[in-house]
Motif scaffolding. Sequence first.
Motif, PDB file in Angstrom:
ATOM      1  N   ALA A 112      57.563  42.267  47.111  1.00  0.00           N
ATOM      2  CA  ALA A 112      57.414  40.858  47.498  1.00  0.00           C
ATOM      3  C   ALA A 112      55.926  40.538  47.551  1.00  0.00           C
ATOM      4  N   PRO A 113      55.525  39.417  46.983  1.00  0.00           N
ATOM      5  CA  PRO A 113      54.103  39.056  47.039  1.00  0.00           C
ATOM      6  C   PRO A 113      53.691  38.709  48.469  1.00  0.00           C
ATOM      7  N   VAL A 114      52.424  38.966  48.779  1.00  0.00           N
ATOM      8  CA  VAL A 114      51.900  38.615  50.105  1.00  0.00           C
ATOM      9  C   VAL A 114      51.268  37.230  50.083  1.00  0.00           C
ATOM     10  N   HIS A 115      50.995  36.721  48.877  1.00  0.00           N
ATOM     11  CA  HIS A 115      50.379  35.396  48.730  1.00  0.00           C
ATOM     12  C   HIS A 115      50.589  34.932  47.298  1.00  0.00           C
ATOM     13  N   VAL A 116      50.656  33.614  47.099  1.00  0.00           N
ATOM     14  CA  VAL A 116      50.725  33.045  45.745  1.00  0.00           C
ATOM     15  C   VAL A 116      49.620  32.001  45.624  1.00  0.00           C
ATOM     16  N   GLU A 117      48.794  32.178  44.614  1.00  0.00           N
ATOM     17  CA  GLU A 117      47.714  31.229  44.318  1.00  0.00           C
ATOM     18  C   GLU A 117      48.169  30.379  43.132  1.00  0.00           C
ATOM     19  N   HIS A 118      48.070  29.079  43.263  1.00  0.00           N
ATOM     20  CA  HIS A 118      48.489  28.172  42.196  1.00  0.00           C
ATOM     21  C   HIS A 118      47.250  27.711  41.436  1.00  0.00           C
ATOM     22  N   ILE A 119      47.276  27.892  40.125  1.00  0.00           N
ATOM     23  CA  ILE A 119      46.154  27.511  39.281  1.00  0.00           C
ATOM     24  C   ILE A 119      46.602  26.355  38.400  1.00  0.00           C
ATOM     25  N   HIS A 120      45.926  25.220  38.574  1.00  0.00           N
ATOM     26  CA  HIS A 120      46.252  24.016  37.809  1.00  0.00           C
ATOM     27  C   HIS A 120      45.291  23.794  36.653  1.00  0.00           C
ATOM     28  N   ASP A 121      44.205  24.574  36.621  1.00  0.00           N
ATOM     29  CA  ASP A 121      43.215  24.460  35.557  1.00  0.00           C
ATOM     30  C   ASP A 121      42.772  25.873  35.171  1.00  0.00           C
ATOM     31  N   ALA A 122      43.442  26.434  34.180  1.00  0.00           N
ATOM     32  CA  ALA A 122      43.172  27.822  33.772  1.00  0.00           C
ATOM     33  C   ALA A 122      41.754  27.975  33.231  1.00  0.00           C
ATOM     34  N   ILE A 123      41.255  26.974  32.544  1.00  0.00           N
ATOM     35  CA  ILE A 123      39.911  27.068  31.992  1.00  0.00           C
ATOM     36  C   ILE A 123      38.887  27.147  33.121  1.00  0.00           C
ATOM     37  N   ALA A 124      39.035  26.309  34.127  1.00  0.00           N
ATOM     38  CA  ALA A 124      38.131  26.369  35.281  1.00  0.00           C
ATOM     39  C   ALA A 124      38.251  27.713  35.991  1.00  0.00           C
ATOM     40  N   ALA A 125      39.473  28.242  36.099  1.00  0.00           N
ATOM     41  CA  ALA A 125      39.674  29.540  36.759  1.00  0.00           C
ATOM     42  C   ALA A 125      38.941  30.645  36.012  1.00  0.00           C
ATOM     43  N   LEU A 126      38.966  30.604  34.697  1.00  0.00           N
ATOM     44  CA  LEU A 126      38.225  31.593  33.902  1.00  0.00           C
ATOM     45  C   LEU A 126      36.728  31.442  34.118  1.00  0.00           C
ATOM     46  N   LEU A 127      36.238  30.230  34.018  1.00  0.00           N
ATOM     47  CA  LEU A 127      34.804  29.994  34.147  1.00  0.00           C
ATOM     48  C   LEU A 127      34.292  30.341  35.544  1.00  0.00           C
ATOM     49  N   GLN A 128      35.115  30.132  36.566  1.00  0.00           N
ATOM     50  CA  GLN A 128      34.728  30.493  37.931  1.00  0.00           C
ATOM     51  C   GLN A 128      34.601  31.998  38.100  1.00  0.00           C
ATOM     52  N   ARG A 129      35.217  32.749  37.223  1.00  0.00           N
ATOM     53  CA  ARG A 129      35.136  34.212  37.265  1.00  0.00           C
ATOM     54  C   ARG A 129      34.054  34.733  36.320  1.00  0.00           C
ATOM     55  N   ASP A 130      33.155  33.867  35.900  1.00  0.00           N
ATOM     56  CA  ASP A 130      32.050  34.235  35.003  1.00  0.00           C
ATOM     57  C   ASP A 130      32.535  34.826  33.685  1.00  0.00           C
ATOM     58  N   VAL A 131      33.606  34.246  33.160  1.00  0.00           N
ATOM     59  CA  VAL A 131      34.155  34.674  31.879  1.00  0.00           C
ATOM     60  C   VAL A 131      33.749  33.657  30.821  1.00  0.00           C
ATOM     61  N   GLU A 132      33.309  34.155  29.682  1.00  0.00           N
ATOM     62  CA  GLU A 132      33.047  33.272  28.551  1.00  0.00           C
ATOM     63  C   GLU A 132      34.363  33.070  27.812  1.00  0.00           C
ATOM     64  N   LEU A 133      34.775  31.832  27.669  1.00  0.00           N
ATOM     65  CA  LEU A 133      35.978  31.502  26.918  1.00  0.00           C
ATOM     66  C   LEU A 133      35.550  31.114  25.510  1.00  0.00           C
ATOM     67  N   ARG A 134      36.019  31.876  24.519  1.00  0.00           N
ATOM     68  CA  ARG A 134      35.714  31.561  23.124  1.00  0.00           C
ATOM     69  C   ARG A 134      36.955  30.988  22.467  1.00  0.00           C
ATOM     70  N   ILE A 135      36.763  29.892  21.759  1.00  0.00           N
ATOM     71  CA  ILE A 135      37.846  29.229  21.042  1.00  0.00           C
ATOM     72  C   ILE A 135      37.566  29.434  19.558  1.00  0.00           C
ATOM     73  N   LEU A 136      38.448  30.157  18.884  1.00  0.00           N
ATOM     74  CA  LEU A 136      38.226  30.533  17.484  1.00  0.00           C
ATOM     75  C   LEU A 136      39.375  30.028  16.614  1.00  0.00           C
ATOM     76  N   PRO A 137      39.118  29.810  15.324  1.00  0.00           N
ATOM     77  CA  PRO A 137      40.205  29.397  14.436  1.00  0.00           C
ATOM     78  C   PRO A 137      41.248  30.492  14.239  1.00  0.00           C
ATOM     79  N   GLU A 138      40.811  31.741  14.273  1.00  0.00           N
ATOM     80  CA  GLU A 138      41.724  32.884  14.169  1.00  0.00           C
ATOM     81  C   GLU A 138      41.094  34.047  14.923  1.00  0.00           C
ATOM     82  N   LEU A 139      41.939  35.004  15.347  1.00  0.00           N
ATOM     83  CA  LEU A 139      41.460  36.108  16.178  1.00  0.00           C
ATOM     84  C   LEU A 139      41.265  37.427  15.440  1.00  0.00           C
ATOM     85  N   TRP A 140      41.818  37.559  14.253  1.00  0.00           N
ATOM     86  CA  TRP A 140      41.840  38.877  13.613  1.00  0.00           C
ATOM     87  C   TRP A 140      40.457  39.415  13.283  1.00  0.00           C
TER      88      TRP A 140
END
Length: 172
Positions: A112-140
């Motif tokens: 059973a979880p001890v807490h649930v955090e709701h994220i309404h903006d995944a991009i902001a959540a990534l950036l708040q964790r000092d993650v660079e989000l790269r948007i590419l036409p393809e990943l291969w």
Amino acid sequence: MLFHVSEDGGIQRFEPRVSGDGQSLVWAIDADRLRNYLVPRDCPRVTFDAGRGASASDVRQFLGSSAAVVAIEARWFERVRRCQLHVYHFADGGFEPADECAGYFVTRAPVAPVHVEHIHDAIAALLQRDVELRILPELWTLHDAVAASTLQFSMIRMRNAVPRRATPQSPV
């Protein structure tokens, strides 16, 4: 603390599910790799960081000044932008490490979880964790380059990525 990310916000208890190797397990991830899961479940992604054995040249080439990268395909951007995620927090007692590089932990018991955090903006959540989000036409292209590097990486849901393009070197 360990975590499980889901688009389902109503999970009260995680029951073990049969995994690819036939074991019934509940999976969780550690805080360092939480960033790799802050997108919709089926979103293909290439994630990486320096890890312990990364060469200075690979860090310069792939990370630059970023501590970690999550790369997604452009066609997934709107889904990531609109997704609602729920981060279930677990006490780490009862879990055992399953893959140190990926930050996976497992238990055979319901949790059973001890807490649930709701994220309404995944991009902001990534950036708040000092993650660079790269948007590419393809990943291969990035997938192959990172896999051949000394970086610590995870390639997730690549079966959902746009197909590889055939090239003279790659008759796929």
